[in-house]
Scaffold this active site. Structure first.
Site, PDB file in Angstrom:
ATOM      1  N   GLY A 159      -5.548  19.758   7.908  1.00 10.81           N
ATOM      2  CA  GLY A 159      -6.029  20.815   7.015  1.00 10.81           C
ATOM      3  C   GLY A 159      -5.248  22.080   7.295  1.00 10.81           C
TER       4      GLY A 159
ATOM      5  CG  HIS B   9     -11.260  23.932  11.456  1.00 12.32           C
ATOM      6  ND1 HIS B   9     -11.189  23.786  12.835  1.00 12.32           N
ATOM      7  CD2 HIS B   9     -10.076  24.508  11.094  1.00 12.32           C
ATOM      8  CE1 HIS B   9     -10.023  24.260  13.270  1.00 12.32           C
ATOM      9  NE2 HIS B   9      -9.326  24.703  12.237  1.00 12.32           N
ATOM     10  CD  GLU B  10      -8.603  23.874   7.536  1.00  8.93           C
ATOM     11  OE1 GLU B  10      -8.132  25.022   7.637  1.00  8.93           O
ATOM     12  OE2 GLU B  10      -8.285  22.965   8.322  1.00  8.93           O
TER      13      GLU B  10
ATOM     14  CG  HIS C 228      -8.790  28.947   9.593  1.00 10.79           C
ATOM     15  ND1 HIS C 228      -8.320  29.639  10.701  1.00 10.79           N
ATOM     16  CD2 HIS C 228      -8.592  27.632   9.884  1.00 10.79           C
ATOM     17  CE1 HIS C 228      -7.872  28.773  11.604  1.00 10.79           C
ATOM     18  NE2 HIS C 228      -8.032  27.541  11.134  1.00 10.79           N
TER      19      HIS C 228
ATOM     20  CD  GLN D  13      -4.670  27.409   9.902  1.00  9.26           C
ATOM     21  OE1 GLN D  13      -5.094  26.659   9.042  1.00  9.26           O
ATOM     22  NE2 GLN D  13      -4.462  27.005  11.148  1.00  9.26           N
TER      23      GLN D  13
ATOM     24  CB  CYS E 176      -7.143  25.491  15.451  1.00  4.56           C
ATOM     25  SG  CYS E 176      -6.727  26.658  14.147  1.00  4.56           S
ATOM     26  CG  LEU E 177      -2.097  22.915  12.681  1.00  7.06           C
ATOM     27  CD1 LEU E 177      -1.655  22.773  11.231  1.00  7.06           C
ATOM     28  CD2 LEU E 177      -1.229  22.048  13.589  1.00  7.06           C
TER      29      LEU E 177
HETATM   30  O1  GNR Z   1      -5.078  19.388  12.310  1.00  5.32           O
HETATM   31  C1  GNR Z   1      -6.240  19.757  12.533  1.00  5.32           C
HETATM   32  N1  GNR Z   1      -7.107  18.894  13.106  1.00  5.32           N
HETATM   33  C2  GNR Z   1      -8.458  19.136  13.183  1.00  5.32           C
HETATM   34  C3  GNR Z   1      -9.216  18.308  14.020  1.00  5.32           C
HETATM   35  C4  GNR Z   1     -10.568  18.498  14.123  1.00  5.32           C
HETATM   36  C5  GNR Z   1     -11.208  19.476  13.391  1.00  5.32           C
HETATM   37  C6  GNR Z   1     -10.474  20.305  12.570  1.00  5.32           C
HETATM   38  C7  GNR Z   1      -9.112  20.134  12.455  1.00  5.32           C
HETATM   39  S1  GNR Z   1      -8.204  21.148  11.384  1.00  5.32           S
HETATM   40  C8  GNR Z   1      -6.654  21.143  12.228  1.00  5.32           C
HETATM   41  C9  GNR Z   1      -5.611  21.916  11.420  1.00  5.32           C
HETATM   42  C10 GNR Z   1      -6.021  23.375  11.338  1.00  5.32           C
HETATM   43  O2  GNR Z   1      -5.875  24.158  12.234  1.00  5.32           O
HETATM   44  N2  GNR Z   1      -6.594  23.764  10.224  1.00  5.32           N
HETATM   45  O3  GNR Z   1      -7.019  25.029  10.093  1.00  5.32           O
HETATM   46 NI    NI Z   2      -7.472  25.703  12.121  1.00  2.00          NI
END
Ligand code: GNR
Ligand code: NI
Length: 182
Positions: free
Chosen positions: A46, A139-140, A143, A51, A97-98
């Site tokens: 995601g 999660h997104e 952000h 980001q 999270c990236l």
């Molecule tokens: O790549 C991602 N893996 C992930 C694993 C568990 C819960 C959420 C994520 S999202 C993350 C990519 C990211 O940072 N998205 O904002």
């Molecule tokens: Ni993230």
């Protein structure tokens, strides 16, 4: 299509609230394509526009690389997403999270959500989902509100992680100063 750099802690832009998109036009679709390419390359499942330093309420998701029954190979594009309903029941997942490279922690969230959004054609859609997709959407959307997964873990763990990134940033800028005389 173009790859865009992903911003990481301690970049303060990760804490801004992103603005809604007025219309899903060709500019937004070009950004969605760039975000998808950037996410695949990272690789991640995601990505939120902030980001890649764009403060707009735009998300791409594709669980396809996961060994998971929700893997579709069919990416999701969500513009102006809103959580319409969240279950009382929670579930946990070890999130990463990236923008916080190399850290993973268990996060508890509502297990199921109903989400409204505009698709890449600007059409209103709803999805009702659970499992990793529900976790990833939440999660997104976090952000877009300047919230990171570390905000859902213990203060001790969060501060340890923040400290690590602040230290690294200081060291990088000191090295830069030494190399350039600034
Ligand atoms: O790549 C991602 N893996 C992930 C694993 C568990 C819960 C959420 C994520 S999202 C993350 C990519 C990211 O940072 N998205 O904002
Ligand atoms: Ni993230």
């Amino acid at each position: 299509m173009a790859l865009k750099p992903i911003i990481t802690l301690p970049d303060r832009r990760l804490r801004v609230k992103s603005e809604p998109v007025a219309a899903v036009d060709d500019g937004v679709r070009a950004l969605l394509d760039d975000m998808l390419e950037t996410m695949y390359e990272a690789p991640g499942i995601g990505l939120a526009a902030i980001q890649v330093a764009v403060p707009r309420r735009i998300i791409v998701i594709d669980l396809a690389r996961r060994d998971d029954d929700q893997a579709s190979g069919d990416p999701l594009f969500l513009v102006n997403p809103e959580i319409l309903w969240a279950s009382e029941e929670t579930s946990s997942y070890e999130e990463g999270c990236l923008s916080i490279p190399e850290y993973r922690e268990e996060v508890f969230r509502p297990a199921k959500v109903k989400v409204g959004f505009l698709d890449r054609l600007g059409k209103r859609q709803e999805i009702d989902t659970g499992g990793l997709l529900a976790t990833c959407i939440q999660h997104e959307i976090d952000h877009l509100n300047g919230v990171l997964f570390i905000d859902h873990i213990s203060r001790l763990k969060r501060e340890r992680i923040l400290k690590k990134f602040n230290k690294t940033a200081k060291r990088v800028s000191q090295d830069y100063g030494a190399a350039t005389g600034h």
